[in-house]
Design a protein around this motif. Structure first.
Motif, short mmCIF file in Angstrom:
data_model
loop_
_atom_site.label_atom_id
_atom_site.label_comp_id
_atom_site.label_asym_id
_atom_site.label_seq_id
_atom_site.Cartn_x
_atom_site.Cartn_y
_atom_site.Cartn_z
N VAL A 1 0.84 -1.19 0.00
CA VAL A 1 0.00 0.00 0.00
C VAL A 1 0.88 1.24 0.00
N THR A 2 0.40 2.31 -0.64
CA THR A 2 1.13 3.57 -0.67
C THR A 2 0.76 4.41 0.54
N VAL A 3 1.77 4.96 1.21
CA VAL A 3 1.57 5.81 2.38
C VAL A 3 2.26 7.15 2.12
N SER A 4 1.53 8.24 2.35
CA SER A 4 2.08 9.58 2.19
C SER A 4 2.42 10.13 3.55
N ARG A 5 3.70 10.42 3.77
CA ARG A 5 4.11 10.89 5.09
C ARG A 5 3.65 12.33 5.34
N SER A 6 3.67 13.17 4.34
CA SER A 6 3.06 14.51 4.37
C SER A 6 3.31 15.25 5.68
N THR A 7 4.56 15.53 5.98
CA THR A 7 4.89 16.38 7.11
C THR A 7 5.50 17.68 6.58
N LEU A 8 5.78 18.62 7.47
CA LEU A 8 6.38 19.87 7.03
C LEU A 8 7.75 19.66 6.43
N GLU A 9 8.45 18.61 6.88
CA GLU A 9 9.79 18.36 6.38
C GLU A 9 9.82 17.35 5.24
N ASP A 10 8.75 16.58 5.06
CA ASP A 10 8.80 15.46 4.13
C ASP A 10 7.43 15.23 3.53
N ASP A 11 7.34 15.21 2.21
CA ASP A 11 6.07 14.96 1.53
C ASP A 11 6.25 13.87 0.48
N VAL A 12 7.05 12.87 0.80
CA VAL A 12 7.37 11.81 -0.14
C VAL A 12 6.53 10.58 0.18
N THR A 13 5.92 9.99 -0.86
CA THR A 13 5.15 8.76 -0.68
C THR A 13 6.07 7.55 -0.78
N ARG A 14 5.71 6.51 -0.06
CA ARG A 14 6.48 5.27 -0.07
C ARG A 14 5.53 4.07 -0.07
N ILE A 15 5.94 2.99 -0.68
CA ILE A 15 5.17 1.75 -0.67
C ILE A 15 5.58 0.91 0.55
N TRP A 16 4.57 0.51 1.31
CA TRP A 16 4.78 -0.35 2.48
C TRP A 16 4.19 -1.73 2.21
N GLU A 17 4.68 -2.70 2.95
CA GLU A 17 4.18 -4.07 2.87
C GLU A 17 3.83 -4.55 4.27
N LEU A 18 2.72 -5.28 4.40
CA LEU A 18 2.32 -5.85 5.68
C LEU A 18 1.58 -7.16 5.43
N SER A 19 1.53 -7.99 6.43
CA SER A 19 0.79 -9.24 6.33
C SER A 19 -0.70 -8.95 6.29
N VAL A 20 -1.49 -9.88 5.77
CA VAL A 20 -2.92 -9.65 5.61
C VAL A 20 -3.62 -9.50 6.96
N ASP A 21 -2.99 -9.95 8.05
CA ASP A 21 -3.57 -9.74 9.38
C ASP A 21 -3.10 -8.43 10.01
N GLY A 22 -2.29 -7.65 9.28
CA GLY A 22 -1.82 -6.37 9.77
C GLY A 22 -0.48 -6.40 10.47
N SER A 23 0.11 -7.57 10.61
CA SER A 23 1.39 -7.68 11.31
C SER A 23 2.56 -7.33 10.39
N ASN A 24 3.67 -6.96 11.00
CA ASN A 24 4.95 -6.71 10.32
C ASN A 24 4.86 -5.66 9.21
N PRO A 25 4.30 -4.48 9.46
CA PRO A 25 4.34 -3.44 8.42
C PRO A 25 5.77 -2.91 8.27
N HIS A 26 6.25 -2.80 7.06
CA HIS A 26 7.61 -2.34 6.82
C HIS A 26 7.72 -1.70 5.43
N LEU A 27 8.66 -0.79 5.29
CA LEU A 27 8.90 -0.16 4.00
C LEU A 27 9.42 -1.18 3.00
N LEU A 28 8.94 -1.07 1.76
CA LEU A 28 9.49 -1.89 0.70
C LEU A 28 10.91 -1.38 0.44
#
Length: 246
Positions: free
Chosen positions: A84-111
């Motif tokens: 899934v794509t996540v937009s960090r959108s802070t004052l210092e950073d507005d870069v989107t990144r793709i994250w990966e997680l298990s279907v039960d929601g465990s182990n979310p981590h940056l690709l």
């Protein structure tokens, strides 16, 4: 469309050959997708990722990212994980990144990306091709939006880092994509910026093409009025020439 600024809507299903559409429960979402085994739907709303049954029942929040989640979440070929794509959108950073997680929601981590990948170049809108052989994503990098294939090390390539190979040229700029049915090609919608230089003719009281409609921007004339410097459009390369274009 809920007529607000979150770009949310309700989820519906309908036969591909036409027929009545059916709303799935009371779900609101920004994007959704079926799992390859057709048992689940993953969707995102505001800052969270959810899964539910294929009929819209048993909705479960599996991850609150605490940031905006645009686009569509996508299942892995085995339906066991979600990217899934996540937009960090802070004052210092507005870069989107793709994250990966298990279907039960465990182990979310940056690709993980290649070491040479620029920090200010986001990754987003990733999709698997049919059969799960290729994972393709978009990124605004090198001055335009292009498609890249994500290459994970094979099981026997111990210590090797992931890589990403660009699939499209810098022009036209990619605005949408879809994989071919056999999974070996991509259909791409491209946008090619066009423009030309004009000058205002005092006698005719209208703008006319200058130097044959030279595709230029940010024009500067030298103090001796012999030369001009401009950036071409849409690439932004810097050029120098005489005022007559030579």
């Amino acid at each position: 469309d809920l007529n607000d600024e979150t770009q949310r809507g309700t989820i519906w299903t309908m036969p591909v050959l036409g027929g009545a559409a059916k709303r799935l429960g009371n779900i609101t979402a920004r994007g959704a997708s079926y799992s390859p085994d057709s048992k689940l739907i993953a969707f995102n709303e505001k800052e969270s990722v959810y899964v539910c049954d294929a009929d819209g029942q048993n909705v479960k929040e599996i991850w609150n990212t605490h940031h905006m989640v645009p686009g569509n979440p996508v299942f892995s070929p085995d339906s066991k994980s979600i990217r899934v794509t996540v937009s960090r959108s802070t004052l210092e950073d507005d870069v989107t990144r793709i994250w990966e997680l298990s279907v039960d929601g465990s182990n979310p981590h940056l690709l993980p990306l290649p070491q040479h990948w620029p920090e200010d170049s986001g990754t987003y809108s990733g999709i698997w091709t049919p059969g799960g052989k290729h994972f393709v994503f978009s990124s605004y990098k090198d001055g335009s939006n292009n498609l890249y294939e994500y290459l994970e090390p094979r099981w026997y390539e111990c210590g090797k880092k992931p890589d990403a190979v660009r699939l499209t040229p810098s022009q036209p700029e990619v605005t949408a994509m879809a994989p071919s049915r056999d999974g070996n090609g991509m259909f791409v919608v491209g946008r090619l910026g066009q423009g030309e230089m004009h000058f205002y003719d005092e006698k005719e009281k209208r703008f006319l093409p200058y130097l044959g409609g030279l595709p230029a921007a940010q024009l500067v004339v030298s103090p001796d009025r012999q030369w001009m410097v401009y950036t071409d459009f849409p690439r932004g390369y810097l050029w120098r020439c005489k005022l007559d274009g030579s």
